[in-house]
Design a protein around this motif. Structure first.
Motif, mmCIF file in Angstrom:
data_model
loop_
_atom_site.group_PDB
_atom_site.id
_atom_site.type_symbol
_atom_site.label_atom_id
_atom_site.label_comp_id
_atom_site.label_asym_id
_atom_site.label_seq_id
_atom_site.Cartn_x
_atom_site.Cartn_y
_atom_site.Cartn_z
ATOM 1 N N GLU A 168 -6.265 1.788 -7.064
ATOM 2 C CA GLU A 168 -5.669 2.757 -7.976
ATOM 3 C C GLU A 168 -6.425 2.822 -9.289
ATOM 4 N N ARG A 169 -6.669 1.648 -9.908
ATOM 5 C CA ARG A 169 -7.363 1.624 -11.201
ATOM 6 C C ARG A 169 -8.871 1.472 -11.046
ATOM 7 N N GLN A 209 -0.101 8.019 -2.790
ATOM 8 C CA GLN A 209 -1.005 9.094 -3.163
ATOM 9 C C GLN A 209 -2.459 8.713 -2.923
ATOM 10 N N ILE A 210 -2.721 7.401 -2.729
ATOM 11 C CA ILE A 210 -4.082 6.911 -2.513
ATOM 12 C C ILE A 210 -4.254 6.333 -1.119
ATOM 13 N N SER A 211 -3.270 5.594 -0.660
ATOM 14 C CA SER A 211 -3.386 4.866 0.598
ATOM 15 C C SER A 211 -2.341 5.355 1.602
ATOM 16 N N ASN A 251 3.319 1.739 -1.735
ATOM 17 C CA ASN A 251 3.705 2.019 -3.120
ATOM 18 C C ASN A 251 2.679 2.876 -3.852
ATOM 19 N N ILE A 252 1.476 2.998 -3.291
ATOM 20 C CA ILE A 252 0.456 3.896 -3.852
ATOM 21 C C ILE A 252 0.112 4.937 -2.785
ATOM 22 N N ARG A 310 -3.496 -2.531 -6.553
ATOM 23 C CA ARG A 310 -3.536 -1.442 -7.526
ATOM 24 C C ARG A 310 -4.820 -1.478 -8.350
ATOM 25 N N ASP A 343 0.274 -7.187 -5.183
ATOM 26 C CA ASP A 343 0.516 -5.808 -5.569
ATOM 27 C C ASP A 343 -0.475 -5.361 -6.643
ATOM 28 N N HIS A 358 0.832 -1.210 0.000
ATOM 29 C CA HIS A 358 0.000 0.000 0.000
ATOM 30 C C HIS A 358 0.864 1.256 0.000
#
Length: 360
Positions: free
Chosen positions: A100-101, A49-51, A46-47, A96, A92, A44
């Protein structure tokens, strides 16, 4: 409409084959409102900006961070496929895809892996020289095959893998890349291994999911009316057990040689190297009520081995003698064999058994 949405989202989740339901989570994402295990918390981040992730035990939490956010919490009906859940690439890409998507939020959104046709290039390991070369792959659900071509403009494929026997499993450790995948299929009723990878993790997972979608549709036609619980484990599978053991020949007088063994369904295969295209030999492991068994010993007259932890695999036709390096290895292999021995044989498995009995 709601039931259709639930079914669609459920299908998308099981195609990835992963969701984290750890029993004692020690981490949480306060922007998404989900609890996480230690491993998933790292993914998490790695994202970021979201998590936004914090420890439940070590980090301070403000009142705004602990507000319940039901709109983004995990869906309760998601089910876990534990056979696939340990692959970091899948975890992963599942995270995402979901956050993310947002692949699971829109009913009308068709993902590229569900189109029924996929074409692209993967790095494939050469059967003889071990060199990875860029090869064109085509997955056609209409034809029910996955095929690859040695040259971009080649008219005829080098290999055709039928959807009724194909399997795909991620093998990062064996292949030596985090995106490495092993594809197997039956050729002349023997297992053929193909090792591939792609630099882009999403591309590799999309190929994996495309195979699972094609398998799903094949099974829905082959087994009409079957419940989800029946065909879900058949989409793809991890191997029951892999590792090195030593074996001797059919007369039990030859020296023991180190081989890489793979237990896949009811096929016990052994290879000189883990990345071999074909097995040196395959052994069918049937049900315990049909003269199949496993013993944690070797016959007292056998000599020529230096790994001391022996196993005798008994089949109706002969006994196979192998040795393990440690007691733990032997226990693990015997446990794997017992799973297969205790499982009732399916009607189609009797045909496979008959082939092994008459195999030259």
């Amino acid at each position: 409409m709601k039931q259709v949405w639930v079914k669609t989202v459920f299908i998308k989740h099981i195609l990835y084959g992963y969701v984290c339901f750890c029993t004692d989570p020690e981490w949480a994402s306060y922007t998404l409102g989900v609890f996480l295990c230690h491993s998933c918390s790292g993914l998490h981040r790695n994202i970021a900006q979201i998590s936004k992730v914090k420890s439940l035990l070590l980090d301070p939490w403000s009142s705004s961070e602990i507000e319940v956010r039901p709109a983004v919490c995990s869906v309760a009906f998601i089910q876990k496929n534990p056979a696939l859940g340990n692959c970091e690439l899948l975890r992963d890409q599942w995270i995402r895809a979901k956050y993310e998507r947002k692949e699971f939020m829109f009913l009308e959104q068709q993902e590229p892996y569900s189109a029924g046709y996929r074409e692209g290039f993967l790095w494939k390991r050469g059967r003889d020289n071990g060199q990875y070369l860029n090869r064109k792959f085509i997955l056609s659900e209409r034809e029910g095959v996955l095929k690859y071509f040695n040259k971009n403009d080649a008219r005829e494929p080098k290999a055709i893998m039928k959807m009724d026997t194909i399997n795909a499993t991620f093998q990062p450790g064996k292949i030596g890349t985090p995106h490495g995948m092993q594809i197997t299929y039956l050729k002349d009723n023997s297992t053929r291994n193909i090792f591939v990878y792609h630099e882009d993790g999403k591309e590799m997972v999309d190929w994996f999911n495309a195979i699972r979608v094609a398998r799903l549709h094949y099974l829905q036609v082959a087994f009409p009316g079957a419940p989800d619980s029946e065909w879900l484990p058949k989409l793809t599978r991890n191997y029951l057990k892999e590792g090195y053991m030593e074996k001797t020949g059919p007369k039990h007088t030859e020296g023991f040689k180190k081989r890489w063994f793979t237990m896949d369904d009811r096929r016990l295969m052994y290879f000189k190297d883990p990345l071999d295209a074909y097995a040196r030999g395959e052994v069918f492991i049937g049900n315990k009520d049909h003269s199949y068994s496993v013993l944690p010993i070797l016959p007292p007259s056998v000599q020529g081995y230096h790994w001391q932890f022996g196993i005798t695999i008994v089949t109706p036709d002969r006994k196979f003698l192998v040795t393990c390096e440690t007691e733990k290895d032997r226990e693990d292999w015997i446990a794997a064999f017992q799973i297969v021995l205790n499982r009732p044989m399916l009607p189609q498995e009797y045909a496979v058994e008959a082939y092994f009995k008459h195999k030259p």
